[in-house]
Design an enzyme around this catalytic site. Sequence first.
Site, PDB file in Angstrom:
ATOM      1  N   ASN A   1      14.605   0.306  -0.665  1.00  0.00           N
ATOM      2  CA  ASN A   1      13.326   0.593  -1.314  1.00  0.00           C
ATOM      3  C   ASN A   1      13.143   2.105  -1.223  1.00  0.00           C
ATOM      4  O   ASN A   1      12.734   2.624  -0.187  1.00  0.00           O
ATOM      5  CB  ASN A   1      12.215  -0.174  -0.583  1.00  0.00           C
ATOM      6  CG  ASN A   1      10.866  -0.014  -1.251  1.00  0.00           C
ATOM      7  OD1 ASN A   1      10.723   0.740  -2.214  1.00  0.00           O
ATOM      8  ND2 ASN A   1       9.868  -0.708  -0.735  1.00  0.00           N
TER       9      ASN A   1
ATOM     10  N   LYS B   1      13.464   2.975   2.605  1.00  0.00           N
ATOM     11  CA  LYS B   1      13.360   1.850   3.535  1.00  0.00           C
ATOM     12  C   LYS B   1      14.564   0.966   3.272  1.00  0.00           C
ATOM     13  O   LYS B   1      14.919   0.742   2.102  1.00  0.00           O
ATOM     14  CB  LYS B   1      12.082   1.049   3.271  1.00  0.00           C
ATOM     15  CG  LYS B   1      10.812   1.784   3.638  1.00  0.00           C
ATOM     16  CD  LYS B   1       9.613   0.849   3.478  1.00  0.00           C
ATOM     17  CE  LYS B   1       8.317   1.620   3.577  1.00  0.00           C
ATOM     18  NZ  LYS B   1       7.226   1.061   2.827  1.00  0.00           N
TER      19      LYS B   1
ATOM     20  N   ARG C   1      14.591  -2.220  -5.051  1.00  0.00           N
ATOM     21  CA  ARG C   1      13.250  -2.478  -5.540  1.00  0.00           C
ATOM     22  C   ARG C   1      12.938  -1.481  -6.647  1.00  0.00           C
ATOM     23  O   ARG C   1      13.110  -0.275  -6.466  1.00  0.00           O
ATOM     24  CB  ARG C   1      12.256  -2.286  -4.403  1.00  0.00           C
ATOM     25  CG  ARG C   1      10.892  -2.546  -4.880  1.00  0.00           C
ATOM     26  CD  ARG C   1       9.867  -2.053  -3.956  1.00  0.00           C
ATOM     27  NE  ARG C   1       8.605  -2.633  -4.376  1.00  0.00           N
ATOM     28  CZ  ARG C   1       7.575  -2.757  -3.604  1.00  0.00           C
ATOM     29  NH1 ARG C   1       7.649  -2.377  -2.369  1.00  0.00           N
ATOM     30  NH2 ARG C   1       6.462  -3.263  -4.058  1.00  0.00           N
TER      31      ARG C   1
ATOM     32  N   HIS D   1       3.185  -5.193  -7.277  1.00  0.00           N
ATOM     33  CA  HIS D   1       3.250  -6.000  -6.041  1.00  0.00           C
ATOM     34  C   HIS D   1       3.822  -7.396  -6.295  1.00  0.00           C
ATOM     35  O   HIS D   1       3.597  -8.328  -5.517  1.00  0.00           O
ATOM     36  CB  HIS D   1       1.861  -6.147  -5.386  1.00  0.00           C
ATOM     37  CG  HIS D   1       1.377  -4.888  -4.724  1.00  0.00           C
ATOM     38  ND1 HIS D   1       0.068  -4.479  -4.773  1.00  0.00           N
ATOM     39  CD2 HIS D   1       2.038  -3.953  -4.000  1.00  0.00           C
ATOM     40  CE1 HIS D   1      -0.066  -3.350  -4.102  1.00  0.00           C
ATOM     41  NE2 HIS D   1       1.126  -2.997  -3.639  1.00  0.00           N
TER      42      HIS D   1
ATOM     43  N   HIS E   1      -2.790  -8.281  -1.830  1.00  0.00           N
ATOM     44  CA  HIS E   1      -1.856  -7.379  -1.149  1.00  0.00           C
ATOM     45  C   HIS E   1      -2.619  -6.093  -0.866  1.00  0.00           C
ATOM     46  O   HIS E   1      -2.850  -5.277  -1.763  1.00  0.00           O
ATOM     47  CB  HIS E   1      -0.614  -7.114  -2.004  1.00  0.00           C
ATOM     48  CG  HIS E   1       0.366  -6.221  -1.312  1.00  0.00           C
ATOM     49  ND1 HIS E   1       1.604  -6.654  -0.883  1.00  0.00           N
ATOM     50  CD2 HIS E   1       0.272  -4.930  -0.927  1.00  0.00           C
ATOM     51  CE1 HIS E   1       2.211  -5.660  -0.265  1.00  0.00           C
ATOM     52  NE2 HIS E   1       1.421  -4.599  -0.284  1.00  0.00           N
TER      53      HIS E   1
ATOM     54  N   GLY F   1      -1.132   0.991  -1.302  1.00  0.00           N
ATOM     55  CA  GLY F   1      -1.436   0.506  -2.647  1.00  0.00           C
ATOM     56  C   GLY F   1      -2.033  -0.873  -2.437  1.00  0.00           C
ATOM     57  O   GLY F   1      -1.588  -1.611  -1.560  1.00  0.00           O
TER      58      GLY F   1
ATOM     59  N   ARG G   1      -5.546   6.317  -4.323  1.00  0.00           N
ATOM     60  CA  ARG G   1      -5.708   6.100  -5.784  1.00  0.00           C
ATOM     61  C   ARG G   1      -7.123   5.627  -6.089  1.00  0.00           C
ATOM     62  O   ARG G   1      -7.696   4.850  -5.337  1.00  0.00           O
ATOM     63  CB  ARG G   1      -4.710   5.037  -6.259  1.00  0.00           C
ATOM     64  CG  ARG G   1      -3.280   5.473  -6.124  1.00  0.00           C
ATOM     65  CD  ARG G   1      -2.319   4.388  -6.559  1.00  0.00           C
ATOM     66  NE  ARG G   1      -1.143   4.398  -5.720  1.00  0.00           N
ATOM     67  CZ  ARG G   1      -0.374   3.354  -5.495  1.00  0.00           C
ATOM     68  NH1 ARG G   1      -0.632   2.198  -6.066  1.00  0.00           N
ATOM     69  NH2 ARG G   1       0.674   3.458  -4.700  1.00  0.00           N
TER      70      ARG G   1
ATOM     71  N   GLY H   1      -0.242  -4.102   4.799  1.00  0.00           N
ATOM     72  CA  GLY H   1      -0.608  -3.513   6.090  1.00  0.00           C
ATOM     73  C   GLY H   1      -2.035  -3.800   6.521  1.00  0.00           C
ATOM     74  O   GLY H   1      -2.296  -4.130   7.681  1.00  0.00           O
TER      75      GLY H   1
ATOM     76  N   GLY I   1      -4.164  -6.179   5.030  1.00  0.00           N
ATOM     77  CA  GLY I   1      -4.377  -7.634   4.988  1.00  0.00           C
ATOM     78  C   GLY I   1      -3.777  -8.340   6.190  1.00  0.00           C
ATOM     79  O   GLY I   1      -4.338  -9.306   6.711  1.00  0.00           O
ATOM     80  N   GLU I   2      -2.636  -7.846   6.660  1.00  0.00           N
ATOM     81  CA  GLU I   2      -1.964  -8.490   7.795  1.00  0.00           C
ATOM     82  C   GLU I   2      -2.590  -8.089   9.125  1.00  0.00           C
ATOM     83  O   GLU I   2      -2.564  -8.852  10.084  1.00  0.00           O
ATOM     84  CB  GLU I   2      -0.474  -8.103   7.803  1.00  0.00           C
ATOM     85  CG  GLU I   2       0.298  -8.677   6.632  1.00  0.00           C
ATOM     86  CD  GLU I   2       1.659  -8.013   6.439  1.00  0.00           C
ATOM     87  OE1 GLU I   2       2.222  -7.488   7.414  1.00  0.00           O
ATOM     88  OE2 GLU I   2       2.152  -8.028   5.294  1.00  0.00           O
ATOM     89  N   ASN I   3      -3.122  -6.856   9.181  1.00  0.00           N
ATOM     90  CA  ASN I   3      -3.501  -6.307  10.493  1.00  0.00           C
ATOM     91  C   ASN I   3      -4.985  -6.120  10.760  1.00  0.00           C
ATOM     92  O   ASN I   3      -5.380  -6.025  11.914  1.00  0.00           O
ATOM     93  CB  ASN I   3      -2.815  -4.951  10.681  1.00  0.00           C
ATOM     94  CG  ASN I   3      -1.314  -5.104  10.752  1.00  0.00           C
ATOM     95  OD1 ASN I   3      -0.811  -5.871  11.575  1.00  0.00           O
ATOM     96  ND2 ASN I   3      -0.591  -4.420   9.884  1.00  0.00           N
TER      97      ASN I   3
ATOM     98  N   GLU J   1       9.157  -8.515   0.999  1.00  0.00           N
ATOM     99  CA  GLU J   1       9.688  -8.205  -0.325  1.00  0.00           C
ATOM    100  C   GLU J   1      11.212  -8.089  -0.291  1.00  0.00           C
ATOM    101  O   GLU J   1      11.896  -8.458  -1.244  1.00  0.00           O
ATOM    102  CB  GLU J   1       9.072  -6.887  -0.828  1.00  0.00           C
ATOM    103  CG  GLU J   1       7.590  -7.028  -1.147  1.00  0.00           C
ATOM    104  CD  GLU J   1       6.780  -5.791  -0.829  1.00  0.00           C
ATOM    105  OE1 GLU J   1       7.009  -5.179   0.242  1.00  0.00           O
ATOM    106  OE2 GLU J   1       5.899  -5.438  -1.625  1.00  0.00           O
TER     107      GLU J   1
END
Length: 397
Positions: A7, A14, A91, A180, A208, A212, A241, A331, A333-335, A384
């Site tokens: 990515n 990554k 990606r 996404h 997501h 972003g 953004r 990041g 949403g998960e944390n 992903e």
Amino acid sequence: MKILVLNSGSSSIKYQLLDMNNEKLIAKGVVDKIGFKDSTVGYENYKGIKFKLNKVITNHQDGIQVILDYITDTENGVIENIDEIVGVGHRVAQGAKYFTDSVLIDDDVKEKIKKTCEIAPLHNPPQYKGILAIEDVLPGVPNVASFDTVFHKDIPEHISTYGLPYEWLEKYNIRKYGFHGLSYSYVSRRVGEIFNTDWKQLKLITCHLGNGASVAAVKNGETIDTTMGFTPLQGLIMGTRCGDIDPAIIPYIMKRENYNVDEMTDILNKKSGILGVTGISSDFRDIEKAADAGNERCQMALKMFIYKVKFYIGAYNAVLNGIDALVFTGGIGENSSRLRHAICKDLEDLGIIIDLEKNDFKGEERIISPLNNKVKVLVIPTNEELVIAREVKRIIS
Ligand code: ADP
């Protein structure tokens, strides 16, 4: 069957190496600050070896060469020879009109990805660079491109079309593409697996939320609508953004401040959003901390973000006429249990309820709605890279 997934960003790569015989991750990391003096290479393998070194990396070729050196290193590597890598997945954010599925990369595909750089100037050029770089370093190994836009390919025409002169759609393909998609593909399938049901029978709202951020309405395996548009600039307010704004602001400010197109594009993408409003940071951890310390603009920025996510959850509930599940990933949403809580608060009339105790954690896969609640609310760490590796396996097999 070892598959490498890349990515590539403008100054980072990554990477993950997966064994696709059992879908196991065997090594991963990030090459960061490529082209800068303080570039670093991170490496982590399944044996628990983990390190991050300062190493001058001048370009993407160098970066990829270092990744290959690390994964084949006699001491800390995970494979003996790069010949073990049977395919590489890339990606690519924007597939535009050219791609409705992942593809094996050849000259024609490269030419088309190059053409998409113009409409995805922040994302596609480094991803294109990553493809050229690996062709140099690993000649002869098949490369596959997987696109974020593909998951959204079935958005109905009346939703993907903007209220603009129709010839712009015909001439320039100005329409909503959505992004996404690789993440949404992973979490949507995962909901099906978790509840042992066909995900293509479900009505989902997937959020997501990362640097972003976007929300999507997914029904019967297809995106009905998603907040990002022709580019990843539309929709929610994001780290840097602007998201949805009145388009008339753009020419007004350009005239007032004498900005040219590139300057304005840069501001809307990199200096707006949460960073623009707070003037402090685009990182939600910093913003939460500053808000707690009494910074009013940070408090407002959090409210702006929460409002917009809620707004689209409400809108997509109407679009889907109710949902089976709401999913948080990315990041934030998960944390961030705090933001998940704030977003889901006062949505009980839509059937969306979370259990505060269940919500009190970060970074794991969990159901956070009460046990028998009809609408399930889940946190699913996205993957992903696994989606891309599966695509590589499917295509090269
Ligand atoms: P990207 O879009 O670059 O992949 P990520 O999905 O990694 O981004 O998300 C990065 C965002 O997640 C950052 O704004 C970061 O502040 C946020 N984040 C990570 N951990 C936490 C946390 N514990 N609480 C709040 N926000 C978090």
